[in-house]
Design an enzyme around this catalytic site. Sequence first.
Site, PDB file in Angstrom:
ATOM      1  CD  GLU A   1      11.721  10.379  17.742  1.00  0.00           C
ATOM      2  OE1 GLU A   1      12.111  10.361  16.560  1.00  0.00           O
ATOM      3  OE2 GLU A   1      11.886  11.353  18.475  1.00  0.00           O
TER       4      GLU A   1
ATOM      5  CD  GLU B   1      14.456  12.526  21.745  1.00  0.00           C
ATOM      6  OE1 GLU B   1      14.468  13.196  20.697  1.00  0.00           O
ATOM      7  OE2 GLU B   1      14.741  11.308  21.772  1.00  0.00           O
TER       8      GLU B   1
HETATM    9  C1  GCO Z   1      14.679  11.974  17.447  1.00  0.00           C
HETATM   10  C2  GCO Z   1      15.651  11.196  18.144  1.00  0.00           C
HETATM   11  C3  GCO Z   1      16.897  11.927  18.554  1.00  0.00           C
HETATM   12  C4  GCO Z   1      17.279  13.085  17.661  1.00  0.00           C
HETATM   13  C5  GCO Z   1      16.616  14.370  18.120  1.00  0.00           C
HETATM   14  C6  GCO Z   1      16.957  15.536  17.195  1.00  0.00           C
HETATM   15  O1  GCO Z   1      13.732  12.431  18.087  1.00  0.00           O
HETATM   16  O2  GCO Z   1      14.816  12.105  16.233  1.00  0.00           O
HETATM   17  O3  GCO Z   1      15.074  10.626  19.303  1.00  0.00           O
HETATM   18  O4  GCO Z   1      17.816  10.883  18.452  1.00  0.00           O
HETATM   19  O5  GCO Z   1      18.663  13.273  17.672  1.00  0.00           O
HETATM   20  O6  GCO Z   1      15.237  14.236  18.099  1.00  0.00           O
HETATM   21  O7  GCO Z   1      16.554  15.208  15.892  1.00  0.00           O
END
Ligand code: GCO
Length: 451
Positions: free
Chosen positions: A166, A359
């Site tokens: 990200e 994710e």
């Molecule tokens: C993100 C990060 C994670 C977060 C999850 C929840 O996508 O922001 O990769 O570290 O904890 O997404 O916000």
Amino acid sequence: MSELTFPTSFLWGAATASYQIEGAATEDGRGPSIWDTFSRTPGKVLGGDTGDVACDHYHRVPEDLVLMKELGLQAYRFSIAWPRIMPEGTGAVNQAGIDFYSRLVDQLLAGGIRPFVTLYHWDLPQALDDRGGWLNRDSADWFADYTAAVVGALGDRVTNWTTLNEPWCSSLLSYAVGAHAPGHHDGGEAMAAAHHLMLAHGRAVPVIREHCADAEVSITLNPSQILAPEDPTEADLDAVRRADNAYNGLFFGPIFHAAYPEGMLEDTAHLTDHSYIHDGDLEVISAPLDNLGVNNYFPIRVRWSETPTGNALPGCEQVEETTPRTPVTDMGWEINAGAHKQIVQRSAVESGLPVYITENGSAWPDEVAPDGAVHDTSRIDYLRSHLAAVREAIDEGTDVRGYFAWSLLDNFEWAFGYSKRFGLVYVDYETQQRIVKDSGREYAAIIGSQH
Ligand code: GCO
């Protein structure tokens, strides 16, 4: 196939990140990161929480591996803490740091779990931020050297490498919005940081291939479906274009098309002269990849505002992000599986690559019931609806290779500290006891039902 039966090659995993779960912040030579600094800065993290202990995963790998097996995971996505490998960010390699991840990889492989390794999930060594961090063009060299050290040590056993997690968060959320480390509020800085992060990514791709012959190289982006109001005006549609550039095109463009998206540089000319873009950079940034990681949880709704809205995203000064539609999760994020499918399909088209959902998940105010279990039905509903959306995307021709639930464990949710729980496994932070939630058992059952 039923809505939750996937191709036999589909990979089932869960994801975490170093600063969010490891703890042991000063152990075995780990140097400070920007998140150690940020979380110690009053007012930056809810409750003054830090990652000093987190889930104490650094000392609990064997028991957490048992949990991974209990869930039936076929893959585990985790990140390497740069400050464990190079405490000063460059130069000397801390062998104890390499050894920790080497043991983890060996234990995963022994358990039949494929490691998916992210090289950078936001814990930049503080020593590098002291030298300008991602605002310094040298960050591309720093990251390439760090990548060589890690892949040189683990590339004989790890095939799946992700350069960055990200970069949108590491740049716009961190340098323009200021909600993440290092907490700046400058849109021009954010654009430069985004460029240098992408340059670092592009520099790291050949380094990974040089140190890992059969590498599958990736980046993980967090694109969002941008939704217009009903009956949008022309101005609303321009708001969608601006938001789509800031959330999606800023990274899709350079990485997959070797060009910034139309209008992006013009729309941000009041913030920066873009002199951070050097000849040849876009060729480096658009280095060919093997797959794309997509982190997505929710869509974003926008409309045009006749007056500045306080939106800190570059070029979005008069873009209003409107109220998410209910139902929402404990983060206030709109639950919209259809939008998840759409952005996954868009990501595959933009990149021309196979996609892993690296994710997806939901936060809920989980509690341990009198029976000692965590009956997180809302998380189960979210999980099933979003897996069904992924299944639909596959049926409609999108090459989705796998799904990583966020997250294996409840953990440090950045500026929200430990107040938000995303895990398939509940963590009692007082005792470090782990409890597999009902959603974890559901995920295991779904995995077990594949054939
Ligand atoms: C993100 C990060 C994670 C977060 C999850 C929840 O996508 O922001 O990769 O570290 O904890 O997404 O916000």
